[in-house]
Structure formats: C-alpha cells, structure tokens
Motif scaffolding. Structure first.
Motif, PDB file in Angstrom:
ATOM      1  N   LEU A   1       0.832  -1.209   0.000  1.00  0.00           N
ATOM      2  CA  LEU A   1       0.000   0.000   0.000  1.00  0.00           C
ATOM      3  C   LEU A   1       0.865   1.256   0.000  1.00  0.00           C
ATOM      4  O   LEU A   1       0.533   2.253  -0.657  1.00  0.00           O
ATOM      5  N   ALA A   2       1.971   1.219   0.723  1.00  0.00           N
ATOM      6  CA  ALA A   2       2.885   2.372   0.702  1.00  0.00           C
ATOM      7  C   ALA A   2       3.441   2.557  -0.711  1.00  0.00           C
ATOM      8  O   ALA A   2       3.536   3.691  -1.214  1.00  0.00           O
ATOM      9  N   ALA A   3       3.790   1.441  -1.368  1.00  0.00           N
ATOM     10  CA  ALA A   3       4.287   1.539  -2.744  1.00  0.00           C
ATOM     11  C   ALA A   3       3.203   2.055  -3.686  1.00  0.00           C
ATOM     12  O   ALA A   3       3.472   2.849  -4.596  1.00  0.00           O
ATOM     13  N   ALA A   4       1.947   1.605  -3.462  1.00  0.00           N
ATOM     14  CA  ALA A   4       0.844   2.075  -4.302  1.00  0.00           C
ATOM     15  C   ALA A   4       0.634   3.575  -4.133  1.00  0.00           C
ATOM     16  O   ALA A   4       0.397   4.288  -5.114  1.00  0.00           O
ATOM     17  N   GLY A   5       0.737   4.061  -2.909  1.00  0.00           N
ATOM     18  CA  GLY A   5       0.588   5.502  -2.668  1.00  0.00           C
ATOM     19  C   GLY A   5       1.661   6.291  -3.384  1.00  0.00           C
ATOM     20  O   GLY A   5       1.390   7.352  -3.978  1.00  0.00           O
ATOM     21  N   LEU A   6       2.888   5.773  -3.347  1.00  0.00           N
ATOM     22  CA  LEU A   6       3.994   6.452  -4.037  1.00  0.00           C
ATOM     23  C   LEU A   6       3.769   6.461  -5.546  1.00  0.00           C
ATOM     24  O   LEU A   6       3.981   7.468  -6.231  1.00  0.00           O
ATOM     25  N   GLY A   7       3.294   5.305  -6.089  1.00  0.00           N
ATOM     26  CA  GLY A   7       3.039   5.227  -7.522  1.00  0.00           C
ATOM     27  C   GLY A   7       1.926   6.167  -7.959  1.00  0.00           C
ATOM     28  O   GLY A   7       2.026   6.818  -9.008  1.00  0.00           O
ATOM     29  N   ILE A   8       0.847   6.237  -7.179  1.00  0.00           N
ATOM     30  CA  ILE A   8      -0.267   7.134  -7.514  1.00  0.00           C
ATOM     31  C   ILE A   8       0.204   8.592  -7.505  1.00  0.00           C
ATOM     32  O   ILE A   8      -0.144   9.382  -8.399  1.00  0.00           O
ATOM     33  N   THR A   9       1.022   8.937  -6.517  1.00  0.00           N
ATOM     34  CA  THR A   9       1.540  10.309  -6.448  1.00  0.00           C
ATOM     35  C   THR A   9       2.395  10.633  -7.672  1.00  0.00           C
ATOM     36  O   THR A   9       2.265  11.710  -8.272  1.00  0.00           O
ATOM     37  N   ALA A  10       3.251   9.680  -8.069  1.00  0.00           N
ATOM     38  CA  ALA A  10       4.112   9.917  -9.238  1.00  0.00           C
ATOM     39  C   ALA A  10       3.270  10.053 -10.508  1.00  0.00           C
ATOM     40  O   ALA A  10       3.545  10.919 -11.362  1.00  0.00           O
ATOM     41  N   TYR A  11       2.222   9.227 -10.643  1.00  0.00           N
ATOM     42  CA  TYR A  11       1.371   9.302 -11.835  1.00  0.00           C
ATOM     43  C   TYR A  11       0.634  10.636 -11.897  1.00  0.00           C
ATOM     44  O   TYR A  11       0.557  11.274 -12.954  1.00  0.00           O
ATOM     45  N   LEU A  12       0.089  11.061 -10.750  1.00  0.00           N
ATOM     46  CA  LEU A  12      -0.650  12.325 -10.717  1.00  0.00           C
ATOM     47  C   LEU A  12       0.262  13.507 -11.051  1.00  0.00           C
ATOM     48  O   LEU A  12      -0.139  14.429 -11.776  1.00  0.00           O
ATOM     49  N   ALA A  13       1.490  13.462 -10.517  1.00  0.00           N
ATOM     50  CA  ALA A  13       2.431  14.557 -10.814  1.00  0.00           C
ATOM     51  C   ALA A  13       2.738  14.588 -12.312  1.00  0.00           C
ATOM     52  O   ALA A  13       2.752  15.665 -12.940  1.00  0.00           O
ATOM     53  N   GLY A  14       2.956  13.400 -12.897  1.00  0.00           N
ATOM     54  CA  GLY A  14       3.243  13.350 -14.328  1.00  0.00           C
ATOM     55  C   GLY A  14       2.072  13.840 -15.154  1.00  0.00           C
ATOM     56  O   GLY A  14       2.246  14.584 -16.123  1.00  0.00           O
ATOM     57  N   MET A  15       0.846  13.433 -14.801  1.00  0.00           N
ATOM     58  CA  MET A  15      -0.332  13.845 -15.564  1.00  0.00           C
ATOM     59  C   MET A  15      -0.580  15.345 -15.443  1.00  0.00           C
ATOM     60  O   MET A  15      -1.040  15.986 -16.388  1.00  0.00           O
ATOM     61  N   TYR A  16      -0.280  15.887 -14.280  1.00  0.00           N
ATOM     62  CA  TYR A  16      -0.515  17.327 -14.088  1.00  0.00           C
ATOM     63  C   TYR A  16       0.417  18.144 -14.986  1.00  0.00           C
ATOM     64  O   TYR A  16       0.007  19.123 -15.611  1.00  0.00           O
ATOM     65  N   PHE A  17       1.681  17.714 -15.053  1.00  0.00           N
ATOM     66  CA  PHE A  17       2.637  18.489 -15.853  1.00  0.00           C
ATOM     67  C   PHE A  17       2.530  18.171 -17.347  1.00  0.00           C
ATOM     68  O   PHE A  17       2.798  19.023 -18.183  1.00  0.00           O
ATOM     69  N   LEU A  18       2.097  16.936 -17.693  1.00  0.00           N
ATOM     70  CA  LEU A  18       1.991  16.572 -19.102  1.00  0.00           C
ATOM     71  C   LEU A  18       0.701  17.052 -19.743  1.00  0.00           C
ATOM     72  O   LEU A  18       0.682  17.531 -20.873  1.00  0.00           O
ATOM     73  N   ALA A  19      -0.425  16.885 -19.009  1.00  0.00           N
ATOM     74  CA  ALA A  19      -1.735  17.166 -19.617  1.00  0.00           C
ATOM     75  C   ALA A  19      -2.548  18.171 -18.816  1.00  0.00           C
ATOM     76  O   ALA A  19      -3.673  18.492 -19.209  1.00  0.00           O
ATOM     77  N   GLY A  20      -2.005  18.646 -17.695  1.00  0.00           N
ATOM     78  CA  GLY A  20      -2.761  19.586 -16.869  1.00  0.00           C
ATOM     79  C   GLY A  20      -3.996  18.958 -16.251  1.00  0.00           C
ATOM     80  O   GLY A  20      -4.966  19.653 -15.934  1.00  0.00           O
ATOM     81  N   TRP A  21      -3.962  17.635 -16.086  1.00  0.00           N
ATOM     82  CA  TRP A  21      -5.138  16.922 -15.555  1.00  0.00           C
ATOM     83  C   TRP A  21      -4.911  16.530 -14.105  1.00  0.00           C
ATOM     84  O   TRP A  21      -3.839  16.024 -13.747  1.00  0.00           O
TER      85      TRP A  21
ATOM     86  N   PRO B   1      -7.524  14.682 -10.981  1.00  0.00           N
ATOM     87  CA  PRO B   1      -8.895  14.190 -10.784  1.00  0.00           C
ATOM     88  C   PRO B   1      -9.637  15.002  -9.731  1.00  0.00           C
ATOM     89  O   PRO B   1      -9.017  15.595  -8.838  1.00  0.00           O
ATOM     90  N   PRO B   2     -10.973  15.018  -9.824  1.00  0.00           N
ATOM     91  CA  PRO B   2     -11.753  15.614  -8.726  1.00  0.00           C
ATOM     92  C   PRO B   2     -11.432  14.897  -7.405  1.00  0.00           C
ATOM     93  O   PRO B   2     -11.120  13.700  -7.401  1.00  0.00           O
ATOM     94  N   LEU B   3     -11.511  15.619  -6.324  1.00  0.00           N
ATOM     95  CA  LEU B   3     -11.130  15.044  -5.031  1.00  0.00           C
ATOM     96  C   LEU B   3     -11.980  13.826  -4.683  1.00  0.00           C
ATOM     97  O   LEU B   3     -11.497  12.870  -4.076  1.00  0.00           O
ATOM     98  N   GLU B   4     -13.281  13.872  -5.088  1.00  0.00           N
ATOM     99  CA  GLU B   4     -14.146  12.718  -4.794  1.00  0.00           C
ATOM    100  C   GLU B   4     -13.640  11.472  -5.520  1.00  0.00           C
ATOM    101  O   GLU B   4     -13.551  10.384  -4.928  1.00  0.00           O
TER     102      GLU B   4
END
Length: 482
Positions: A131-151, A153-156
């Motif tokens: 689960l700790a690894a999954a949290g790290l992976g989700i954070t890395a994916y979100l950071a990449g998507m934000y800088f690549l596509a400006g996306w 997700p909604p908080l919900e």
C-alpha cells in the motif's frame, strides 16, 4: 474484567501485534525478491501509464476526443495503484506455508500470540508495504499527468480510487493468507492464487467500465461491495485459522471415492425412500439454510426498491401502458409462445431453472453475491413495471393482481428459498470448521444446496409454471375485463 484491566490487555495485545508486524515488514525489506519487483512496479508503471495517457491524448486529439481521453485517465490511475498491491498477494501466499518451508514456523507458533493476533499480524504486514508503494506510484502518476496534460482528478474520484486500492489489497491479501494457512507448500499456494487473481481481474474490468462512463455515483456502490468482500474474507480467515493444524497438515490426496461417499451421505441423509429423504435430508438442509433467509429477503427487497427508483428515472409513456388498447397484441403474444399448453409450461419451468442454475454458478465464485444479483433482476422488473403503471396513471394494484400475483405467490417464495441456498453455498467457508476440512464444509453446503433445490425449489417452480401458463392469463383477462 474492569475497564483499566481491559485497557491494559488491549494495549498488551496491540504491542504483541505491532511486534509481529514490525518483524514481518523488516523481513520483507531485507528480501531483494520483494524489494526489487516492488521498486520496479512503483517507479516504472507511473512512467508507463503517463506515456500511455500521452499516446491516448495525441490519438484522440486528431478527432476532437479530449473527453474520451479524460475518461481513460482514472482507469490508468487505478492500474497504477493496483500493480504494487499485487506484490502483497505474493507476500501473503507464503506467509504461513513459506515459514513452514523455512523451518521458522515452530518458533513463531511457540510465541504467546493468539490465533487472532497471528492472522491479523500476517494480513497487516502483507498489506502495509504494497500500500505504501501504491501511494507512491499514484503520487508519481498524478504529478506526471498534471505536468503533461494539466489533468488532476476531482477530489471525490481521487478519494474513491484510494479506497478501492486499499480494499483490493485487503481482499486479495486476506484470501491469500487463508490459502497459505490451508496449503502445505508454496507451489500449491501459488497455483491456488489464480482463484484470487482471475475474479479480481474481472472485477477491475467492471470497475473500469464504470469509470469510463463516468458513473462516479455508482462507483460508491462498487466500493461498498468490495469493502464488504474484504470484511467477509477476513471473517473467513478468522473462522478457519487454527494454529495447531499448520504443522499437522500433510499432502492431501484428491480421492474422488471419499469425496463422493461424503457427498452422498450428506445428500441422502441415510434415507431409503423419497419421503424419508425429505424428512432426513431436505428439512435439515432447510434448517441449516435459515440464517441466509433474512439476507436474501433484504437483497430481493433492494431489487424491488431499485426497480421503483428506475421507474421514476425512466418512465414509460402513458400510451405504452394502455393495456386495453393492446388486448389484441396480448392475446396473440400468448398464443405464439404456447400458453395453455404443456409445452408452454415446460418452457417457463426450464427458463426459471436456467436462471437459478446461472445464479448458483455465479454465486459459487462470488461468495453468493452475484447469485443474489441475478435473482434480484426479476423482482426489480416486476417492481419497475408495477411502479411504471402507477406513474402512467394506470392502477398498479390491478396490474399486480392480474399479471403477477397468480403465479408470483408461489414463484417469489421459490426464488427466496433458492437465493438463501445459493448464498449459503457461496458463504459456506464462514462456517465453523468443527473438525472438518474446507473440502468437507464445501461438500456439505453443496449437498444442502442440491437437497433444497430438488426437495423444495423445483416443486414450487413447477407449480408456478403451471399457474403462469394456465391461470395468470385468465386472471389478467378477468382483471382487465377482456
């Protein structure tokens, strides 16, 4: 026990549980076979998913499909969280049987840890690191998507995916720990892991469809179902875990002759003729099924509520429910499908049996849940049609009295009984072992399911088919004044 003593006992138990979890996590992090795959899955998959998302964006932008691309992003986010948790499955599969093969199980069992602490400690330790690894992976994916596509997700939605990731991990790990405690080699445990991976792969396909169509409200129902599964798996583990059986368990041969003899004794009840079989086998099977009846009734009632809710959301036009105007079509339809004939009765009877068989098969691989969903469908359709009549200005009571009640008074109780038997078969592993193996518990539940089906459900379904073929059309015509 007074309150301070209970608090001290609780702290003592938590300290022992924490020590076991700490020892397990330390062992995992010292093993390169765990650390390296987890590091690769954690760091590589976010990059791969970012690349995939970028490829999707570039492709759909050629056709103005930005909306389609954004519907795919949540699915990729769920995948990024899922892959590291799959490592927890491997860790959990060798939690007990691996200790046995490394000859470290005896010292562990010699500690004052209770069965509850042993099981929960193994599950917690197997879940925490992935689960700790999954949290790290989700954070890395979100950071990449934000800088690549400006996306982003909604908080919900982000909250939903985090809960789903945790629930998936707990479900798979709990089931894997149960497998590890019930097998006698890591090889056998790994082979049995397919019974965990395949259902969850199918579940994730369903979840991806929900996300693709952006039905985030329905996703809460999916989350509730997965959390319920996690609770059931933990319950099964606590029920079946016996430390004294871990060392005594030897290679279990597949003996069909013994299995057949055990099943026949459970099915026949030792009876020599049908009346005695009904008294010695069917009635005891119905008594053992009684605890499942309230849950089945609640599921069928939920199906009726969903049908009523859908009738308000998708109403039928008033002209479509004007049965007087459709009298000719109604009579022609009855004649075309064989009503008032033995063939029509057989057709309805076999159709209902096929539905019950399908519900049983799905119930066996889904803890009974999908079996109940199948049986909820006809109840939901009846409720939908009755409520739609009311919404269109027709009398729902006349519709129910004429078209449903004549055969429903027998068919609905038959579905209720069948649903309870299916639910018990799917949840049979929740039963106390009482000196029996998992195979014997399942064979007993299978024999009970067959007894209930042959001794109670089939006669009721046959009577319902006769009523539906010969009585319901006359009742409907009488109510409608035809």
């Amino acid at each position: 026990m007074n309150a301070p003593a209970a608090a001290v006992s609780l702290r003592f138990r938590a300290a022992r549980l924490g020590a076991l979890v700490k020892r397990e996590v330390r062992d995992q992090l010292r093993d390169w076979r765990v650390v390296i795959p987890m590091a690769i899955l954690t760091l590589f998959f976010p990059v791969l998913m970012n690349f995939a998302a970028r490829a999707v964006i570039n492709y759909v932008n050629q056709y103005g499909g930005q909306v389609v691309a954004e519907a795919v992003f949540p699915f990729l986010l769920m995948i990024v969280g899922f892959f590291p948790t799959s490592v927890g499955l491997v860790i959990a599969l060798e939690s007990f049987v691996g200790e046995k093969e490394r000859f470290s199980l005896e010292p562990l069992l010699a500690t004052p840890l209770t069965d509850l602490e042993l099981f929960l400690g193994k599950v917690s330790a197997s879940v925490l690191t992935p689960l700790a690894a999954a949290g790290l992976g989700i954070t890395a994916y979100l950071a990449g998507m934000y800088f690549l596509a400006g996306w982003f997700p909604p908080l919900e939605l982000l909250f939903q995916i985090v809960i789903l990731t945790a629930a998936h991990a707990v479900c798979m790990v709990s089931a894997a720990v149960v497998i590890s405690a019930q097998t006698n080699s890591v090889r056998a445990a790994n082979l049995l892991a397919s019974f965990v991976i395949v259902p969850f792969a199918l579940l994730m396909q369903g979840e991806s469809m929900v996300m693709f169509y952006r039905m985030y409200g329905a996703l809460w129902w999916v989350i509730a179902g997965v959390v319920l599964l996690a609770v059931i798996f933990i319950r099964i583990g606590l029920r079946q875990f016996r430390r004294e059986e871990l060392l005594s368990r030897e290679v279990e041969e597949l003996r069909f002759d013994r299995m057949g003899a055990y099943f026949w004794r459970a099915f026949s009840g030792g009876a020599r003729h049908p009346l005695a079989w009904h008294r010695l086998a069917v009635l005891p099977a119905l008594r053992r099924t009684l605890p499942a009846f309230p849950w089945t009734a609640a599921a069928l009632a939920l199906g009726a509520v969903l049908g009523i809710v859908l009738s308000e959301r998708f109403p039928i036009p008033a002209e479509a429910v004007n049965l007087q105007a459709r009298r000719g079509e109604f009579l022609e339809a009855l004649e075309s499908i064989g009503f008032f004939t033995a063939g029509g009765t057989w057709m309805i009877f076999t159709h209902n049996l096929q539905a019950i068989f399908l519900a049983s098969m799905l119930g066996m691989i889904s803890l009974g849940i999908m079996g109940l969903v199948v049986l909820m469908l006809p109840i939901g359709i009846i409720a939908y049609a009755t409520a739609a009549m009311a919404g269109a200005g027709a009398s729902p009571w006349m519709f129910f009295l004429g078209f449903v009640l004549p055969h429903g008074i027998v068919e609905i109780p038959a579905m209720w009984i069948a649903g309870a038997a299916i639910l018990r078969l799917g949840n049979c592993l929740l039963a106390k072992p009482e000196g029996r193996s998992l195979g014997q518990i399942w064979l007993q539940a299978l024999a009970d399911w067959l007894c209930v089906l042959l001794g109670a459900v089939l006669p009721l379904q046959l009577l319902a088919a006769v009523l539906e073929t010969w009585v319901t059309p006359l009742a409907a015509a009488g109510v409608m004044g035809w």
